[in-house]
Motif scaffolding. Sequence first.
Motif, PDB file in Angstrom:
ATOM      1  N   GLY A  76       0.780  -1.225   0.000  1.00 28.25           N
ATOM      2  CA  GLY A  76       0.000   0.000   0.000  1.00 28.25           C
ATOM      3  C   GLY A  76       0.814   1.278   0.000  1.00 28.25           C
ATOM      4  O   GLY A  76       0.271   2.365   0.110  1.00 28.25           O
ATOM      5  N   HIS A  77       2.141   1.149  -0.116  1.00 28.65           N
ATOM      6  CA  HIS A  77       2.986   2.354  -0.138  1.00 28.65           C
ATOM      7  C   HIS A  77       3.984   2.255  -1.284  1.00 28.65           C
ATOM      8  O   HIS A  77       4.946   1.505  -1.208  1.00 28.65           O
ATOM      9  CB  HIS A  77       3.729   2.537   1.183  1.00 28.65           C
ATOM     10  N   ASN A  78       3.722   3.030  -2.330  1.00 31.23           N
ATOM     11  CA  ASN A  78       4.559   2.950  -3.527  1.00 31.23           C
ATOM     12  C   ASN A  78       5.151   4.288  -3.951  1.00 31.23           C
ATOM     13  O   ASN A  78       5.655   4.413  -5.046  1.00 31.23           O
ATOM     14  CB  ASN A  78       3.736   2.384  -4.694  1.00 31.23           C
ATOM     15  N   ASP A  79       5.084   5.285  -3.093  1.00 26.27           N
ATOM     16  CA  ASP A  79       5.555   6.617  -3.451  1.00 26.27           C
ATOM     17  C   ASP A  79       7.087   6.652  -3.466  1.00 26.27           C
ATOM     18  O   ASP A  79       7.723   6.525  -2.420  1.00 26.27           O
ATOM     19  CB  ASP A  79       5.011   7.639  -2.451  1.00 26.27           C
ATOM     20  N   PRO A  80       7.696   6.836  -4.655  1.00 29.76           N
ATOM     21  CA  PRO A  80       9.161   6.802  -4.731  1.00 29.76           C
ATOM     22  C   PRO A  80       9.839   7.950  -3.981  1.00 29.76           C
ATOM     23  O   PRO A  80      10.928   7.771  -3.436  1.00 29.76           O
ATOM     24  CB  PRO A  80       9.452   6.865  -6.230  1.00 29.76           C
ATOM     25  N   THR A  81       9.199   9.105  -3.928  1.00 32.64           N
ATOM     26  CA  THR A  81       9.768  10.229  -3.177  1.00 32.64           C
ATOM     27  C   THR A  81       9.803   9.898  -1.693  1.00 32.64           C
ATOM     28  O   THR A  81      10.821  10.091  -1.023  1.00 32.64           O
ATOM     29  CB  THR A  81       8.974  11.524  -3.442  1.00 32.64           C
ATOM     30  N   ASP A  82       8.702   9.385  -1.167  1.00 34.13           N
ATOM     31  CA  ASP A  82       8.653   8.991   0.246  1.00 34.13           C
ATOM     32  C   ASP A  82       9.719   7.954   0.559  1.00 34.13           C
ATOM     33  O   ASP A  82      10.410   8.043   1.579  1.00 34.13           O
ATOM     34  CB  ASP A  82       7.287   8.388   0.599  1.00 34.13           C
ATOM     35  N   ARG A  83       9.847   6.982  -0.307  1.00 38.73           N
ATOM     36  CA  ARG A  83      10.797   5.892  -0.050  1.00 38.73           C
ATOM     37  C   ARG A  83      12.239   6.407  -0.024  1.00 38.73           C
ATOM     38  O   ARG A  83      13.049   5.956   0.787  1.00 38.73           O
ATOM     39  CB  ARG A  83      10.618   4.771  -1.053  1.00 38.73           C
ATOM     40  N   LEU A  84      12.553   7.378  -0.871  1.00 42.30           N
ATOM     41  CA  LEU A  84      13.901   7.943  -0.852  1.00 42.30           C
ATOM     42  C   LEU A  84      14.123   8.766   0.418  1.00 42.30           C
ATOM     43  O   LEU A  84      15.195   8.706   1.031  1.00 42.30           O
ATOM     44  CB  LEU A  84      14.159   8.789  -2.106  1.00 42.30           C
ATOM     45  N   ILE A  85      13.124   9.501   0.844  1.00 42.39           N
ATOM     46  CA  ILE A  85      13.225  10.261   2.095  1.00 42.39           C
ATOM     47  C   ILE A  85      13.411   9.300   3.273  1.00 42.39           C
ATOM     48  O   ILE A  85      14.235   9.541   4.159  1.00 42.39           O
ATOM     49  CB  ILE A  85      11.988  11.166   2.280  1.00 42.39           C
ATOM     50  N   ILE A  86      12.690   8.211   3.272  1.00 40.98           N
ATOM     51  CA  ILE A  86      12.843   7.190   4.314  1.00 40.98           C
ATOM     52  C   ILE A  86      14.261   6.624   4.284  1.00 40.98           C
ATOM     53  O   ILE A  86      14.902   6.461   5.328  1.00 40.98           O
ATOM     54  CB  ILE A  86      11.781   6.084   4.140  1.00 40.98           C
ATOM     55  N   ALA A  87      14.764   6.341   3.083  1.00 39.45           N
ATOM     56  CA  ALA A  87      16.131   5.817   2.948  1.00 39.45           C
ATOM     57  C   ALA A  87      17.155   6.808   3.493  1.00 39.45           C
ATOM     58  O   ALA A  87      18.137   6.407   4.135  1.00 39.45           O
ATOM     59  CB  ALA A  87      16.423   5.487   1.488  1.00 39.45           C
TER      60      ALA A  87
END
Length: 138
Positions: A96-107
Amino acid sequence: MRYLIDTNIFMFHTLAHDKLGDDVLDILKDYGNIIHISSESVKELIHVFQNGRIKTRRWKRPEDILHCIKEELGFTINYVKEEHLFTLSRLEPVAGHNDPTDRLIIAQAVTERMPLISSDRKFEAYRKQHLEFIFNRI
């Protein structure tokens, strides 16, 4: 202490303080803390401003956002580095979470070992992958 803020926290901090919880406001107002914002968030802010999705008299031009971040608020822009991309490549997908911007911020937050502040409940699922997460409760 160092903190990384999500795009929504920056927007609330600059345009809608009533959407920030007291604990988050305390963190942002504490001069002993160093507040970081991802260059991905800055890119996103410029994009939505240029597309007319941010309506405010505070900023007349996209560069006003940069001035606000650096000069007015004294936040540090955390630029994407190779080690962030390496962490991103190892992040397991979350349903349910596929936002690439969010994932990079998380990384970035995981790599830099900085707590990430956001209003996005989906970030909770990344705690299992070493994300220190502070949820903005309002």
